[in-house]
Motif scaffolding. Structure first.
Motif, PDB file in Angstrom:
ATOM      1  N   SER A 180       0.845  -1.188   0.000  1.00 39.79           N
ATOM      2  CA  SER A 180       0.000   0.000   0.000  1.00 39.79           C
ATOM      3  C   SER A 180       0.884   1.242   0.000  1.00 39.79           C
ATOM      4  CB  SER A 180      -0.913   0.011   1.228  1.00 39.79           C
ATOM      5  OG  SER A 180      -1.426   1.316   1.476  1.00 39.79           O
ATOM      6  N   VAL A 181       0.567   2.198  -0.872  1.00 37.57           N
ATOM      7  CA  VAL A 181       1.346   3.439  -0.920  1.00 37.57           C
ATOM      8  C   VAL A 181       1.156   4.244   0.357  1.00 37.57           C
ATOM      9  CG1 VAL A 181       1.649   5.655  -2.103  1.00 37.57           C
ATOM     10  CG2 VAL A 181       1.284   3.567  -3.429  1.00 37.57           C
ATOM     11  N   GLY A 182      -0.100   4.496   0.706  1.00 36.70           N
ATOM     12  CA  GLY A 182      -0.387   5.331   1.870  1.00 36.70           C
ATOM     13  C   GLY A 182       0.112   4.754   3.174  1.00 36.70           C
ATOM     14  N   LEU A 183      -0.076   3.451   3.367  1.00 41.38           N
ATOM     15  CA  LEU A 183       0.359   2.823   4.611  1.00 41.38           C
ATOM     16  C   LEU A 183       1.872   2.645   4.655  1.00 41.38           C
ATOM     17  CD1 LEU A 183      -2.444   0.133   5.111  1.00 41.38           C
ATOM     18  CD2 LEU A 183      -2.290   2.436   6.080  1.00 41.38           C
ATOM     19  N   SER A 184       2.502   2.421   3.500  1.00 45.68           N
ATOM     20  CA  SER A 184       3.956   2.248   3.467  1.00 45.68           C
ATOM     21  C   SER A 184       4.676   3.529   3.867  1.00 45.68           C
ATOM     22  CB  SER A 184       4.412   1.810   2.072  1.00 45.68           C
ATOM     23  OG  SER A 184       3.986   0.498   1.785  1.00 45.68           O
ATOM     24  N   VAL A 185       4.198   4.673   3.384  1.00 43.71           N
ATOM     25  CA  VAL A 185       4.869   5.926   3.714  1.00 43.71           C
ATOM     26  C   VAL A 185       4.696   6.261   5.189  1.00 43.71           C
ATOM     27  CG1 VAL A 185       2.938   7.475   3.137  1.00 43.71           C
ATOM     28  CG2 VAL A 185       5.283   8.290   2.900  1.00 43.71           C
ATOM     29  N   VAL A 186       3.584   5.854   5.775  1.00 46.46           N
ATOM     30  CA  VAL A 186       3.389   6.046   7.219  1.00 46.46           C
ATOM     31  C   VAL A 186       4.294   5.103   8.004  1.00 46.46           C
ATOM     32  CG1 VAL A 186       1.748   5.817   9.127  1.00 46.46           C
ATOM     33  CG2 VAL A 186       1.033   6.922   7.003  1.00 46.46           C
TER      34      VAL A 186
END
Length: 313
Positions: free
Chosen positions: A102-108
């Protein structure tokens, strides 16, 4: 450079670097390892163009900058190369997480690095850089890390219920946070050797391109016009330009303000994934994200006048 200008550069840097995962997902018909290769290759090309432009604009300043950093790198090759290796691995695991998980969860999850920082600093000081200045971790730091860990567990728990979950993607995203904590320590060591922080971009791209070059000869890769534009966004815009803006801005902004602005990167990354990739997150995952970003932001704000280890990037 004024504080306002530095804040603007950092803000733009966070936006551009936050777009990395979205651009990576735009590349089509190409194996994930070759998407990483594109990222490093286009980043190197972008950094070279920026350097040439600097020579055109101000030859003397560019020569002085290159000379000072090259001399410092030759004096401390172990620190420079190790930082490059860690930087390459951070971006590799992070981008793999955005592609497979996941893009959003990976950056978090990248910003959960502070959970591991006391441990990684201790290991690096003991086995690699014994003269590295020791950081002070107080009770508020460990409380913040504990809440961050809870948020991370919520995200992982929510993800495990997804039938389409890629375990490799989840492991990559988790690994990026741990490796990022090592990079935090390495950047401190590199700056202590007189090498500017943005050279993590140069050393990381060089090492990463060398490591992943064999993939181009063994795995599918597609150089369509569309993919070239997407890879340019990934390597040139998000990595080279975004990284330079980030580091220049971070070093110019007041020490108490810079770490707070840096938390816009995961916010931007999640928003871009939501808008352009249509990502959706469960309530449990959202709760984990809020815990991680909210707690980290609150801790940084409360300790903004101190020389916090969380202020290094």
């Amino acid at each position: 450079m004024s504080n306002r200008k530095g804040a603007t550069l950092l803000f733009i840097g966070c936006l551009l670097m936050g777009s990395m995962g979205t651009f990576a997902n735009f590349v089509q018909g190409t194996h994930p390892l070759n998407i990483l290769l594109m990222r490093y290759g286009f980043a190197l090309a972008g950094l070279l163009v920026i350097l040439l432009m600097q020579f055109i604009i101000s030859t003397d300043k560019a020569k002085q900058y290159v000379s000072l950093n090259w001399s410092a790198a030759k004096a401390s090759p172990k620190v420079y190369l190790l930082t490059g290796l860690v930087s390459a691995l951070v971006m590799a695991t992070y981008v793999m997480g955005t592609l497979l998980f996941s893009v959003g969860l990976s950056v978090v999850m990248l910003y959960t690095a502070t959970i591991y920082l006391p441990f990684t600093e201790k290991i690096i000081r003991r086995y690699f850089i014994p003269n590295l200045k020791r950081s002070t971790f107080g009770s508020r730091y460990y409380l913040s890390s504990a809440i961050n860990l809870l948020g991370l567990l919520l995200i992982v728990g929510a993800s495990l219920s997804d039938t389409k979950l890629s375990i490799l993607g989840l492991i990559s995203a988790l690994s990026s946070g741990f490796l990022f904590s090592i990079l935090m320590v390495q950047v401190r060591a590199m700056k202590g050797c007189g090498i500017d922080a943005e050279h993590t971009l140069v050393s990381g791209a060089l090492v990463g391109f060398t490591l992943f070059l064999p993939a181009a000869f063994m795995l599918p890769i597609s150089f369509t016009t569309y993919n070239i534009f997407a890879a340019s966004g990934l390597g040139v815009l998000a990595t080279a330009i975004g990284g330079i803006f980030y580091f220049k801005g971070f070093s110019a902004v007041r020490p108490d303000l810079a770490p707070l602005l840096a938390y816009f990167e995961p916010i931007f990354g999640s928003m871009l994934a939501l808008i352009f990739l249509g990502e959706r997150y469960s309530l449990l995952a959202v709760a984990g994200v809020i815990l991680i970003i909210g707690t980290s932001f609150a801790y940084t704000y409360l300790t903004r006048s101190e020389n916090s280890p969380q202020g290094e990037r």
